[in-house]
Design an enzyme around this catalytic site. Sequence first.
Site, mmCIF file in Angstrom:
data_model
loop_
_atom_site.group_PDB
_atom_site.id
_atom_site.type_symbol
_atom_site.label_atom_id
_atom_site.label_comp_id
_atom_site.label_asym_id
_atom_site.label_seq_id
_atom_site.Cartn_x
_atom_site.Cartn_y
_atom_site.Cartn_z
ATOM 1 N N HIS A 131 35.618 31.352 -13.209
ATOM 2 C CA HIS A 131 36.172 32.598 -13.123
ATOM 3 C C HIS A 131 36.953 33.030 -14.107
ATOM 4 C CE1 HIS A 131 35.418 31.549 -9.096
ATOM 5 N NE2 HIS A 131 36.140 32.367 -8.377
ATOM 6 N N GLU A 163 31.105 44.459 -6.129
ATOM 7 C CA GLU A 163 31.591 44.809 -7.188
ATOM 8 C C GLU A 163 30.410 45.808 -8.021
ATOM 9 O OE1 GLU A 163 31.015 41.468 -6.507
ATOM 10 O OE2 GLU A 163 32.941 40.566 -6.544
ATOM 11 N N HIS A 223 6.483 59.315 -15.328
ATOM 12 C CA HIS A 223 6.073 58.857 -14.172
ATOM 13 C C HIS A 223 5.877 59.991 -13.224
ATOM 14 C CE1 HIS A 223 9.014 56.040 -15.727
ATOM 15 N NE2 HIS A 223 8.529 55.324 -15.186
ATOM 16 N N HIS A 234 1.806 55.363 -11.122
ATOM 17 C CA HIS A 234 3.199 55.348 -11.313
ATOM 18 C C HIS A 234 3.988 55.645 -12.775
ATOM 19 C CE1 HIS A 234 7.018 53.226 -11.735
ATOM 20 N NE2 HIS A 234 7.206 53.374 -10.471
#
Lengths: 682, 682
Positions: free
Chosen positions: B481, B419, B32, B265
Amino acid sequence: MSGFTTKPTDEVAIATIRTLAADVVGKANSGHPGAPMGMAPAAHVLFSQFFNTNPKNSKWYNRDRFVLSNGCALEYIMLHLLGFKLSLDDLKDFRQLGSITPGHPEAGHTDGIEVTTGPLGQGFASAVGLGIAQAHMAAVYNKDGFDLINNYTYVFTGDGCLMEGVASEAASLAGHLQLGNLIYIYDDNHISIDGDTAVAFTENVEQRFLSYNWQVLHVDNGDSDLGAIYNAIAEAREEKNKPTIIRLRTTIGYGSKQQGTHGVHGAPLKADDIQALKTKFGFPPNEAFHIPKETYEVYGATATRGAKLEKEWDALLASYGQKYPKEHAELTRRISGKLPDGWEKSLPVYKPSDAAQASRKLSELVLTAITPVLPDLMGGSADLTGSNLTRVKAAVDFQPPSTGLGNYAGTYIRYGVREHAMGAIGNGLAAYGGIIPFVATFMNFVSYAAGAVRLSALSKHQVIWVATHDSIGLGEDGPTHQPVEVAAHFRATPNVDVWRPADGNETSASYYSALTRTQTPSILCLSRQNLPNLEGSTLENALKGGYVLYEIQNEDLTIVSTGSEVSIVLEAAQKLKEEGLKVRIVSLPCWSLFDEQPAEYRLSVLRSGAPILSVEAYSTLGWQKYSHEQFGLPSWGASGPYQKVYAKFGLTGPNIAVVGKKVIDFYKKKGGEVVSPMVKAL
Amino acid sequence: MSGFTTKPTDEVAIATIRTLAADVVGKANSGHPGAPMGMAPAAHVLFSQFFNTNPKNSKWYNRDRFVLSNGCALEYIMLHLLGFKLSLDDLKDFRQLGSITPGHPEAGHTDGIEVTTGPLGQGFASAVGLGIAQAHMAAVYNKDGFDLINNYTYVFTGDGCLMEGVASEAASLAGHLQLGNLIYIYDDNHISIDGDTAVAFTENVEQRFLSYNWQVLHVDNGDSDLGAIYNAIAEAREEKNKPTIIRLRTTIGYGSKQQGTHGVHGAPLKADDIQALKTKFGFPPNEAFHIPKETYEVYGATATRGAKLEKEWDALLASYGQKYPKEHAELTRRISGKLPDGWEKSLPVYKPSDAAQASRKLSELVLTAITPVLPDLMGGSADLTGSNLTRVKAAVDFQPPSTGLGNYAGTYIRYGVREHAMGAIGNGLAAYGGIIPFVATFMNFVSYAAGAVRLSALSKHQVIWVATHDSIGLGEDGPTHQPVEVAAHFRATPNVDVWRPADGNETSASYYSALTRTQTPSILCLSRQNLPNLEGSTLENALKGGYVLYEIQNEDLTIVSTGSEVSIVLEAAQKLKEEGLKVRIVSLPCWSLFDEQPAEYRLSVLRSGAPILSVEAYSTLGWQKYSHEQFGLPSWGASGPYQKVYAKFGLTGPNIAVVGKKVIDFYKKKGGEVVSPMVKAL
């Protein structure tokens, strides 16, 4: 100036929601009473005054969508009161085994749940998908005089959701997309599990959403100022070019002795507290699950209104069919979830003599071929369009017309560098109906969206991940971008099809599977580097998940492989043949499909009699299920031209031949029958 | 009013960076060039005027930290020009196999790289960890007249990073924490891979960061207004109570014919473009990697200044040692990464007669025991403190003193529901040195942080995940969960220790391992429900990763298990004993440690002669490596009281006995020797 005057029945209905929340959580002895108690007034105003729904037909296409992003018992309570297929007994069964009221609301499990929530931020972001879907379907199918698709998506969200990055990503995109059909109500109760939000969440939420180009409203007294809640929602509905967030100051656990503290967040109220609560609201203090007739009547009126609206809508759709038969046929087909007849004839078919191509390129060829016959497809990339090759030439961007960059009828979504929101938005697009979403990034960054992929699978949302740059074959970008563990992660996730096609026909098969398995998300792991088209690969073979690509009897070894390594193991087999050794080759592009085949078939592919060696440029974890010996990446990849990286890790024809020979010798020396890993007790 | 006047050498230095970026990427034919070319002026002003570093000792503790969040060749170029261990040949080897200049900067791989970047958003968030670490260590150790620890952390970030949710999470927390030591320079170049940021990123970034409580500055001409850049950085350094972001309007690929477009880029410039670029800057057009002497001199001055600063700092530290010997000893020990002698004596030891406890509780007991002897520990939870049990009684929160909620000497971090940022901040804390970070959430939500965990492992950052509620044993919260796939995901990730302790001694062992394996992150998977203390479990045994918990000769079956299922399989073994069947039990709490044991040991634990059955309440994926037969979760979990959920999935003593019997019968019927899965060719 309020268009709403509080009536005694409003008070009763709100008290019903609050006491039910206490009872539901109390009986389960588990759950979150505080948020439902605090949000009861907002739920009441929304569902009694604004919300269009027909509880007798939860799939009515133009229904308003409701997403409880801070997923809790409130949604079950409202579904029951509105008359969905959720009885009082179901409420009493909250969080019990086998109930339709599990700990957090699951789409596909409980009638009337649009998207799964509970894992924070997911509902917030999925709802943006619901909004995109509405805007798109309206742009494509609505006509003058036929405002067929014009529903709103209402979202309740809490502090927890707003802290999650996935919500930030989705909010920024929703603002960019000017989605005026999204109305979020933020339960600003100052409490999260760790206590006062002052410990970790002190940003200026209103300013943040203004920065995203949202309309920001607020209601200072969300506990009892129903008129203000009404006015805010009404104002939100008027704003057609911005999503709205209404900051609603509430008292968590309103009515409890512990109201306003985190004591009411995630634990049941004490018995005496529940009694006092009921007394305060004029409810019988010792009667659990008391629901006054007036409450049922209030929400019954919503159901009656909704049934009438659906009937009117059905009539509108029928007359639309008279005037626009083609659009009508397409729209109703899409809503039904059926693909157009013969679409699969467009899938490219390859011969071994066809030029080698990268599977990301083969994917582009599939998309180019099927887009004209599958208007249901709506896809995009997390700012890797030119690398993922996901934008077909004729595509129009899904953009607000005012940007001059596209329009809402466009099907190509510029997600920005927002993988997690992209995955969650995919869930919303799939949940809306009529749309088959694909989303794209480098395979390595599907991990950023793990929380959303998991919910695609749990909720049975058909989201297609175009996951290019699928291994060390991406070369120079290096270990930071080379997936090692990603395939194992998603192969271990229930109800996810992980595909790693080896050539053109397998790539077509992966799309065929992803498009026809309507209850399962698929991850298509695609190469950056060119892959030859293989003798023996066909769509039909690949759709079995695994098949014998090169058959030979009395083999010394079977090598099983996937994707870009299949042509490498073929080269190894050729080398071993020169040494007089017989090597069968199995291609196993999709484990989960293979696992669904009859035992007899699986055993015929991975048969006893000779050792089986797996070769794949990932962690070998899991391959022990299909092979005796495994060859893969022992650690991270490396940065360099891809051929050199492959060579460094021994993933070349000559080296795999050496490895194969070692395996053959070992099992010959060991002696005894070599039994297929498919032969199992369990 | 600028404190800076541009000199000719500044222009030369900047041109050097720009042309080097073109050459480095051009030679690699990959990378880049655009961002380094655009950010060259900012890099020059920062490194020539402000940055404190001693390239001869990249580990000098009070050095300024630099994070290139949009990780690219710019960092290598600056390391070379400053005189770090990165030669011109290394620059020429950019993105080549075996080089110290891989595609994206990797901490632990290249001298002078603080944290790994490239995966967008990670550097942005890790830098917040570097800032927390500085504030904390300063608060603990600085004294009047001894401003020992006062470095800044400078971050370059682009549009891509700012779109990522992990950056939003980290930014909100950094603002809350009032981290004045953080200075971010945002490369506002309007370009990302998909083209103009107008396609997806139109939020008001300045307003967004104001909402997070940051100081927001801007420089309108980042291409050449060095004075403005200087002033902005100087102003940022003055703000002690807020992080600063400087929006720097730049032209990507400045100097190229394609400047300002996404053409520069992610692809090399064409040869004629590079020639023209060099000519424009007065550089020899056909000479690659031309570095004028003046450029080396400019940055050599930085190195000289840094060496002097370190020398002065060493003297200050020595005199600190005279006045504060205890603090000096502790600080220097912490910087060295050595644990205090005998710390491990504090680890709790259990007898089978000790009461059953949840391993999350056992974890709390460990933390309570070791915190007094291990000041290095700095931990927190993503808003699940009361569930994770991570805050020991005597803890003080890490908070800005002005909040009245704690102070910067506090070691307990309130992460909020963030998180992913928590994981990345953990990487920054570990990278700073002197701190051993632990982070906590439900095991299921470690997946939200997958992108950060992966970089912990790749960068060898010692981050300890306290991952409670580790399976269906969390019960009522339900499938949303309950981790099923999470263990497989991280077991497949190189250099991650996944621990699932079965009782008190194994929990102590998991901490011992996590604290002593300084190059490896650990994930401790801990139960919500109580677990009995087991006969035969010891710290020493568990530290082998796997061991025989219950031995018997001439066994009919070995059952291998982990965590909460170990006591269940012991019950099954007892039942089978009543039927006259001999069952050995192996506990395998940490696969990666077990894999490091000598082959002989592994084979003695998982020996040939009888079938081996694995039992674990997760996906069985991967267990085929250690067992012939697998019993686990075939799909998602379920919501309900945990005992009932366990029973639903057959994870009970009586049912495992039935399963075990089935396995025994199958292998007896099958006949032949049962060979250990440890016996392998590869």
